[in-house]
Design an enzyme around this catalytic site. Structure first.
Site, short mmCIF file in Angstrom:
data_model
loop_
_atom_site.label_atom_id
_atom_site.label_comp_id
_atom_site.label_asym_id
_atom_site.label_seq_id
_atom_site.Cartn_x
_atom_site.Cartn_y
_atom_site.Cartn_z
N HIS A 345 17.62 34.40 -19.13
CA HIS A 345 16.68 33.30 -18.95
C HIS A 345 17.21 32.02 -19.60
O HIS A 345 17.19 30.94 -19.01
CB HIS A 345 15.33 33.70 -19.56
N GLU A 346 17.72 32.15 -20.83
CA GLU A 346 18.25 30.97 -21.53
C GLU A 346 19.54 30.48 -20.89
O GLU A 346 19.79 29.27 -20.82
CB GLU A 346 18.47 31.30 -23.01
N HIS A 349 18.57 28.26 -18.15
CA HIS A 349 18.28 26.88 -18.56
C HIS A 349 19.58 26.09 -18.72
O HIS A 349 19.65 24.91 -18.36
CB HIS A 349 17.51 26.88 -19.87
N HIS A 355 11.50 26.63 -15.43
CA HIS A 355 10.62 27.76 -15.18
C HIS A 355 10.08 27.73 -13.76
O HIS A 355 9.80 26.68 -13.20
CB HIS A 355 9.46 27.75 -16.18
#
Length: 813
Positions: A345-346, A349, A355
């Site tokens: 997830h990071e 980014h 999101h």
């Protein structure tokens, strides 16, 4: 008397104790305590001895491929496993620290590990990720509605690995972490742990993909939670990396772990409960690491719990940037897939992904895992990235982001002896299509990693149907203003490493500077947030709003998370201020915040961006001006400061290019067409020492281009002569001033037919000759009256049978 259930004495106390045992511990995430599963003993099925099972108690080497038989809820399962050959990059290293604080660096065989991926035979939508280092542990997904976890029981530490347990993932409760500050007050903060990543097909060697060279660090607290066991800590990191690879494959990004590091004695950067401070301290440490051990992204996995419900943090669009290509995550689950989902997830980014807004994740339902970029981490086993994430990733690559991901791991790094069948083409190998049992490559012999007769290559962007593409064939297009194209060399099946314009090169028609392969401008950033109709606000907006030092206007945060006001000269490097537009699909979870300032007696609206509470904690840098953005003449934003940059390296390089080219990220000249590398001072085809030859095989094309450059200036004169020759009834006369139509040689009075392709032809005149000398008059064709008048030309009339004009005899010189 009515029936009532009997209640044992002390039941409330027992329930309270049970809840205390099951309540999540900060930093652990998954409920502690044993969740009863079904006893099972998995067995290897040896190749060549059908259905003769071998207990895990017996010494079995770690095969490249194999079958494992086990039973789950009365159902026989046969797992088809394949070692993840590409998980560890060539030159992979492991680092820990001795009692004296000195680093101990090991270079183990990068193919000798025990991490597998695969599927379940007979289940087309299944996937498997297993570790076989000490018994077997990992996820087995049969379908969206059936997922199991297999692990040794008794747990690690026991010498008996023959007994395992398997249980449905729905039996496991996990902490529902979010990106916001909200702390749960009841069991609504708990959720079932669903199935994991989606299955993927057999790797296709010719398929173009990106490569993420990853470096993972375990902090000292994580080492302590692993009971100071170095091997267990390293295996934890490898399991996490295997899951991250599985998740990123859905974006066509392959993870190659270049190294892992365990801080066995003390933390090498400051790690606290403040996620922001921990991140920036780690990124500062990472810059020194990168100088010694180049990589694309570094990720810190900590055993600490961050404040609130934060489980990870990363700078937005930080990938491949020296100051921001990394992230931090907490190891918040008992199972490694939890930490892996947060890390993926990071990394998302860092790749410019925000999101997923509501309704965006249609690829997988929440109860079956959801999508990786969900705002909350209540579903720690996502299956895929959403279509919204894919769209954002394409936009990130189009504007030049993530340039470092185009290069495969460096095969020149020192590596252990080559091992045929591991999927890597190493020294002494012509190709490597993986284990022979599943190799379907028509160009490569799997048993000895050699090319088949007649084949020139087997893999790579410059290989097609077992043949090398010709030199000069484009293999990687330029992505954005600051990228440069690469071309096949004609001798290698791989595209040359990706290079881009050197930092400081002008871009966006002079309104920006290239920075890490991208061209960050205020205009582009405003349009990314608010759509095509947006543009930067006047500088007064930046000066007034960013001097406040609050959430709406600032120059970043300090190590304690406090907003910093911008000094006057740094105002253009703080919060981005725009005008116009509307929220963009590329920036969900962002809301506009309008401010009003007075400029020259008028009110001016300034629009900033504020992240919703559900999005802001793990998205660092949202709404701030990007690093490298121009903030003045020869000035760019760095670390939220507007700093003068003379770009001396660029100036030195351009001087060597003789004004016939630009400079690439390797400080070499990329020459314009017509000039040859390395210094663009001799005729050639263009390109650089790094780009591959530019159409070098097509010499005729080059000669034609040179010939056209000479002949093009002559085309107007040639066209004029042709027109004069073909015009209807045009007698051309030589005279002292040039050439003009003779009325006596004109066509019909009304001119050509209106529908004729020539339309109305207008008289054309040429000026004096190039020498400036008048042409001598021809007495036979002069305008003086002649004693012998010409024979009149026949009248011209349109042909009623055709849409054309009958043309008279042409006038000659």
């Amino acid at each position: 008397m009515g029936w009532r259930p009997r209640r044992a004495r002390g039941t409330p106390l027992l329930l309270l104790l049970l809840l205390l045992l099951l309540w999540p511990v900060p930093g652990a995430g998954v409920l502690q305590g044993h969740i009863p599963g079904q006893p099972v003993t998995p067995h290897w099925v040896l190749d060549g001895q059908p259905w003769r099972t071998v207990s895990l108690e017996e010494p079995v080497s770690k095969p490249d491929m194999g079958l494992v038989a086990l039973e789950a809820e009365g159902q026989e399962l046969l797992l088809e496993l394949e070692k993840n050959h590409r998980l560890l990059a060539p030159g992979y290293i492991e680092t820990h620290y001795g009692p004296d604080g000195q680093p101990v660096v090991l270079a183990p065989n990068h193919t000798d590990h025990c991490h597998y991926q695969g599927r379940v035979r007979g289940f087309p939508d299944s996937w498997v990720v297993l570790c076989t280092c000490s018994g077997m542990s990992g996820l087995i997904t049969l379908s969206r509605n059936a997922s199991y976890y297999l692990r040794p029981w008794p747990p690690r530490g026991s010498k008996d690995f023959s007994t395992h347990e398997i249980f449905r993932m729905e039996q496991l409760l996990t902490w529902k972490g979010t990106c916001g500050h909200r702390d749960p007050g009841n069991k609504a903060g708990m959720t079932s742990l669903p199935g994991g990543p989606q299955s993927r097909g057999r790797r296709e060697a010719r398929r173009t993909r990106k490569y993420l060279e990853l470096y993972i660090v375990a902090d000292h607290t994580l080492f302590l939670t692993r009971h100071r066991n170095l091997n267990h800590t390293k295996q934890r990191l490898l399991e996490v990396a295997n899951y991250v690879d599985q998740l990123l494959r859905t974006l066509d990004i392959q993870v190659a772990l270049t190294g892992l590091e365990v801080w066995t004695e003390r933390d090498r950067s400051r790690v606290t409960q403040d996620a922001n401070a921990t991140l920036w301290a780690f990124l500062q440490w990472r810059r020194g690491l990168w100088a010694q051990r180049p990589h694309d992204s570094a990720q810190l996995l900590t055993g600490r719990a961050f404040q609130g419900a934060t489980v990870g943090l990363a700078p937005v669009e930080g990938m491949c940037r020296a100051e921001s290509s990394g992230g931090v995550s907490t190891d918040h689950s008992e199972l490694p897939i939890g930490a892996a989902a947060t890390m993926a997830h990071e990394i998302g980014h860092s790749l410019g992904l925000s999101h997923d807004p509501d309704g965006c994740c249609v690829e997988a339902a929440a109860e079956s895992g959801g999508c990786v970029m969900a705002a909350a981490t209540g579903h720690p086993f996502p299956r895929v990235f959403s279509a919204c994430s894919r769209r954002q990733l394409r936009a990130f690559f189009r504007k030049g982001g993530g340039a470092c991901l185009s290069n495969a791991p460096d095969p020149g790094l020192p590596v252990p002896p080559a091992l045929c069948g591991n999927g890597f083409v190493e020294a002494g190998e012509e190709c490597d299509c993986g284990p022979g049992q599943e190799c379907r490559d028509l160009c490569c012999f799997a048993h000895n990693c050699s090319l088949r007769p007649g084949a020139q290559c087997a893999h790579g962007d410059c290989c097609v149907r077992c043949l090398l593409k010709p030199a000069g064939a484009l293999c990687r297009q330029a992505m954005g203003d600051c990228d440069l194209p690469e071309f096949c060399t004609g001798t290698s099946s791989h595209c040359p490493p990706d290079v881009y314009l050197l930092d400081g090169s002008p871009c966006a028609r002079g309104s920006g500077y290239c920075w890490d392969g991208a061209c960050p401008t205020l205009e582009q950033q405003c349009q990314q947030l608010w759509g095509p109709g947006s543009h930067p606000a006047p500088e007064a907006c930046f000066q007034v709003v960013n001097s406040a030092g609050d959430a709406h206007g600032n120059c970043g945060q300090d190590s304690e998370g406090h907003f910093l006001p911008c000094a006057g000269r740094d105002a253009l490097c703080g919060k981005l201020q725009c005008q116009g537009g509307k929220p963009s699909l590329l920036a969900p979870h962002m809301v506009p915040v309008d401010s009003t300032v007075h400029l020259d007696g008028q009110e001016v609206t300034c629009r900033g961006a504020l992240a919703l509470p559900s999005a802001q904690l793990d998205l660092l840098g949202l709404g701030l001006v990007e690093p490298g953005t121009q903030c003045g003449p020869r000035m760019v934003c760095q670390s939220r400061r507007c700093r003068k940059n003379a770009f001396q390296e660029l100036q030195r390089c351009l001087t060597a290019c003789h004004s016939h080219g630009v400079c690439n990220s390797n400080h070499n000249c990329h020459c314009a067409p017509g000039w040859a590398p390395p210094f663009c001072d001799k005729p050639g085809f263009g390109g650089s020492m790094d780009s591959g030859p530019v159409q070098a095989e097509n010499h005729d094309t080059f000669l034609l281009a040179m010939l056209l450059s000479v002949l093009l200036p002559l085309l107007p004169g040639a066209g004029l002569a042709w027109c004069c020759y073909r015009l209807p009834g045009a007698h051309l006369q030589r005279c002292s001033w040039g050439c003009r139509r003779d009325p006596a040689c004109s066509g019909p009075k009304d001119g050509p037919h209106r529908d004729h392709p020539l339309g109305g032809v207008h008289p054309m005149e040429l000026g004096p000759t190039a020498t400036g000398q008048p042409w001598p008059l021809d007495p036979e064709n002069s305008h003086e009256p002649s004693s012998h008048p010409e024979k009149p030309l026949p009248a011209v009339s349109p042909d009623p049978q055709a849409d054309q004009v009958q043309m008279p005899r042409s006038c000659l010189w």
